[in-house]
Enzyme design. Sequence first.
Site, mmCIF file in Angstrom:
data_model
loop_
_atom_site.group_PDB
_atom_site.id
_atom_site.type_symbol
_atom_site.label_atom_id
_atom_site.label_comp_id
_atom_site.label_asym_id
_atom_site.label_seq_id
_atom_site.Cartn_x
_atom_site.Cartn_y
_atom_site.Cartn_z
ATOM 1 N N GLY B 12 0.840 -1.203 0.000
ATOM 2 C CA GLY B 12 0.000 0.000 0.000
ATOM 3 C C GLY B 12 0.867 1.242 0.000
ATOM 4 O O GLY B 12 1.871 1.320 0.722
ATOM 5 N N ALA B 13 0.491 2.205 -0.841
ATOM 6 C CA ALA B 13 1.333 3.388 -1.029
ATOM 7 C C ALA B 13 0.562 4.680 -0.760
ATOM 8 O O ALA B 13 0.744 5.680 -1.432
ATOM 9 C CB ALA B 13 1.903 3.394 -2.437
ATOM 10 N N GLY B 17 1.608 4.071 4.398
ATOM 11 C CA GLY B 17 2.680 3.262 3.820
ATOM 12 C C GLY B 17 3.897 4.099 3.476
ATOM 13 O O GLY B 17 5.035 3.708 3.751
ATOM 14 N N PHE B 116 -13.487 22.430 12.137
ATOM 15 C CA PHE B 116 -14.032 21.200 11.579
ATOM 16 C C PHE B 116 -15.004 20.610 12.588
ATOM 17 O O PHE B 116 -14.943 20.921 13.771
ATOM 18 C CB PHE B 116 -12.892 20.196 11.336
ATOM 19 N N ASP B 218 -8.400 -5.316 0.495
ATOM 20 C CA ASP B 218 -7.608 -6.524 0.229
ATOM 21 C C ASP B 218 -6.733 -6.910 1.418
ATOM 22 O O ASP B 218 -6.542 -8.090 1.699
ATOM 23 C CB ASP B 218 -6.740 -6.313 -1.021
ATOM 24 N N GLN B 237 -18.250 4.516 9.111
ATOM 25 C CA GLN B 237 -18.713 5.901 9.158
ATOM 26 C C GLN B 237 -19.352 6.338 7.838
ATOM 27 O O GLN B 237 -18.812 6.080 6.772
ATOM 28 C CB GLN B 237 -17.518 6.801 9.435
ATOM 29 N N HIS B 239 -20.198 9.601 5.846
ATOM 30 C CA HIS B 239 -19.904 11.030 5.811
ATOM 31 C C HIS B 239 -21.203 11.751 5.460
ATOM 32 O O HIS B 239 -21.909 11.331 4.548
ATOM 33 C CB HIS B 239 -18.831 11.322 4.759
ATOM 34 N N LEU B 249 -17.144 12.744 -2.365
ATOM 35 C CA LEU B 249 -17.049 13.527 -1.130
ATOM 36 C C LEU B 249 -17.109 15.044 -1.325
ATOM 37 O O LEU B 249 -16.452 15.595 -2.203
ATOM 38 C CB LEU B 249 -15.728 13.175 -0.437
ATOM 39 N N GLU B 252 -16.025 18.264 4.801
ATOM 40 C CA GLU B 252 -16.608 18.867 5.987
ATOM 41 C C GLU B 252 -16.136 20.316 6.122
ATOM 42 O O GLU B 252 -16.774 21.131 6.772
ATOM 43 C CB GLU B 252 -16.141 18.056 7.198
ATOM 44 N N ARG B 283 -19.694 13.641 12.852
ATOM 45 C CA ARG B 283 -20.269 13.071 11.631
ATOM 46 C C ARG B 283 -21.429 12.120 11.872
ATOM 47 O O ARG B 283 -22.381 12.107 11.106
ATOM 48 C CB ARG B 283 -19.175 12.319 10.879
ATOM 49 N N HIS B 349 -17.987 6.078 4.036
ATOM 50 C CA HIS B 349 -16.798 6.908 3.920
ATOM 51 C C HIS B 349 -15.560 6.306 4.566
ATOM 52 O O HIS B 349 -14.515 6.180 3.954
ATOM 53 C CB HIS B 349 -17.104 8.262 4.549
ATOM 54 N N ARG B 391 -15.088 8.489 13.881
ATOM 55 C CA ARG B 391 -13.887 9.300 13.685
ATOM 56 C C ARG B 391 -14.241 10.766 13.467
ATOM 57 O O ARG B 391 -15.190 11.080 12.765
ATOM 58 C CB ARG B 391 -13.123 8.790 12.463
ATOM 59 N N SER B 396 -8.147 11.408 10.227
ATOM 60 C CA SER B 396 -7.775 10.243 9.426
ATOM 61 C C SER B 396 -6.398 10.416 8.792
ATOM 62 O O SER B 396 -5.509 9.577 8.964
ATOM 63 C CB SER B 396 -8.823 10.028 8.350
#
Lengths: 232, 577
Positions: B12-13, B17, B116, B218, B237, B239, B249, B252, B283, B349, B391, B396
Amino acid sequence: MIRTFRIFRFDPEKDQEPSYREYQVECPKGSTVLDALNEIKWRQDGTLSYRRSCRHGICGSCAMTINGKNNLACESQVETLKGVIWVEPLRSFPIIKDLIVDMEPFYERLKAVKPYFIAGTPPTDKERLQSPEQRKLLDGSYECILCGCCTSSCPSYWADKDFLGPAALLKAYRFVFDSRDEGTQERLVILDNKHGLWRCHTIFNCAEACPKGLNPTWAIGKLKQKVIREKF
Amino acid sequence: MEFHRHDVVIVGAGLAGLFAGLYTSREFDTAVVSKVYPIRSHSGAAQGGCAASLGNMMEDRWEWHMYDTVRGSDYLGDQDAQEIVCREAPLVIYECEHLGVPFSRTPEGKISQRPFGGHFSDFGKGPQKRACHAADRTGHVQLHTLYETCVKQDVRFYSEFFTLQLIFAENGACRGIVAWDLRRGGMHVFHAKAVLLATGGYARAWKVTSNSHANTGDGLSLVLRSGLPLEDMEFVQFHPTGLYPSGILVTEGARGEGGYLLNDKAERFMERYAPQKMELAPRDVVSRSIQTEIDEGRGIGGKNFVHLDVRHLGEAKIMEALPQIHELALKFTGVDCLKEPIPILPTAHYSMGGIPTNTQTQVLKNSAGDIVEGLFAAGECACVSTHGANRLGTNSTLECCVFGRRAGISMLKYLREDPCLPDLPQDAADQSIERVEGLLESKGSESAAQIREILQSTMTEKMGIFRREETMKECLAKIKELQERYKKIGLQDRGRVFNTELMEAIELGSMLDFVEPIVVGAIARKESRGAHFRKDYPKRDDQNWLKHTLAWKEGDSIRLDFKPVVITRFQPEERKY
């Protein structure tokens, strides 16, 4: 509304030559070209191959040539396209399969301009200060999503495969004009040659192609000025 | 088959990651394996900001941030992890800035911060400006900067490689992965001393979602299939503001900057649900409020959306602070938000649950806290648990940075202590080869696309914002049916070069794996907490349910176990906004 898509097809494991295949797709109002491609792949022909991910114009995966213009499939509203809709891979990039092109040469050119922040001065334990005016100089460059539309549409790149291309040069601009960066001298050496800045003939195709509305030609002009000022 | 050997393999990038790779590559040979090009990762879609109590615009303290995070999590978050996230937030933001992230700036030249949802000053009192941002492209700038720095440090990228399996040594330690080269076709074995899973979110299991097509969980499937548990999967969650109808999206930040929510009668309906905090309530609260308006017939024109109105902010403010929102609304709904309100609906979300880890990002194998040697997880695929049951916005990207960095440090420490690399099992890749060849040769009549579509619609209809025992049981039965049908799928594309149909079929397999613990966990949890809201159990039940769920796949069913929540500073209290 049912629309006709004429799509470039090439499977390296089967085909000697590429061909075009036609598909009829029901496109409700608001459909994008990516929606139509998905509709084909998921309901008509599972072999159709293309890249896609975020489907809202931020990841840059689904760049292709649509009715002759480079764009993101996810951002191209079918409604705005006239007649039979031609869908082809990005131009001048090696083709892997169908609409999927080899992005490696594009990334190699990007890497050549040292596309990263260079600063020898050790930072404090807080942020470096940068005024809103200094920060504003980066607007129009930091938003680039590296989709490749600009480089694919650039006649200078078509003619000279060693040309760094608009995306890599825009990235160079993003660092050269960052008040915090100290790598300008090492980067200018790379930019100041016939496959660098000077290969750009100010054609503006890149600006027209950019799905994010950026203007690499303008940024290249600013870099040219910078080089000339540094030299003389 | 090709073999590769690296000290560290990161799957994962995205932000987590790459942050980890940044650290490990300073001393050790680091490879990043990703099924998309690194800068295509979904972290780049994060818009509004990254929280940190820098106090650049007004006084702020990490304790206030922690209180908001704990309360936002509906007291299910582990407070040791929450303390780490909030304490280390300023550090990682400054580190991002030092790496070159082009944050928006205050007139004094400091990093700009904005309000926020769920973020307050002084233990829940007034609104707080805590979200560090670059206009509304915060994830984009962080992702690109980290990628650029990894390029600078010669991190080895294997782009468009799909990870199919984890490899374990006889003593149970993780020693590598098996991946399929999407572009060229062919199996690759990556032998490594440490493996990090940073595979991101998985809300693609829903039909209306803010997530990219690639977010198919995955990494979670790799863990489940290895006989390891997942934690708190029932907490998903929604959103509040996804573009109608796709769910793309709308940050927020739009409400942070002062946007209103309006129903069909043009009422600011949040007055009824969160009179103090209005649109800036957390949220889960705002999503439920919108869904209630829709369910009670006050959606716009009776349809399933309401309006987000930013017109009163004025053109200058919108174009400076929310340019991407203006562009998205225009391109995907044809709405010019300078002139018209934006149609929005809640969208799947973010997933609070995931691969259980300790605060060192080591993967846990049971409720006692025993670790799996050599295996680490960070970011949205992991559950440490920072976010508990819900969250807060901007926590995040923050979690990805903080725990991605900690994963890097943790792996450095592990590699320095134990630099030897044991032999791989001979049959390491057999299972993956069998799986891919099986899919390529299958003559089955079922279509992966059709099964996926049914799965996504079922999850949106039956595992949405409001849940009930009966509908969740229907959902589980449908999943079981789809798992059976999946065994009989057939592909039209049998080629090896860039077979995206094969890729989508494997992704569907991942989704069918991890949705089961979501539903089983949700049926078991007979209470409402954070994002998990049950109409048949509308109250939070601390006496019975102040605990984390762990879920294992055993044969054809899911086994559950539970573990206590870590509580240090803040005792549970009722949430009122």
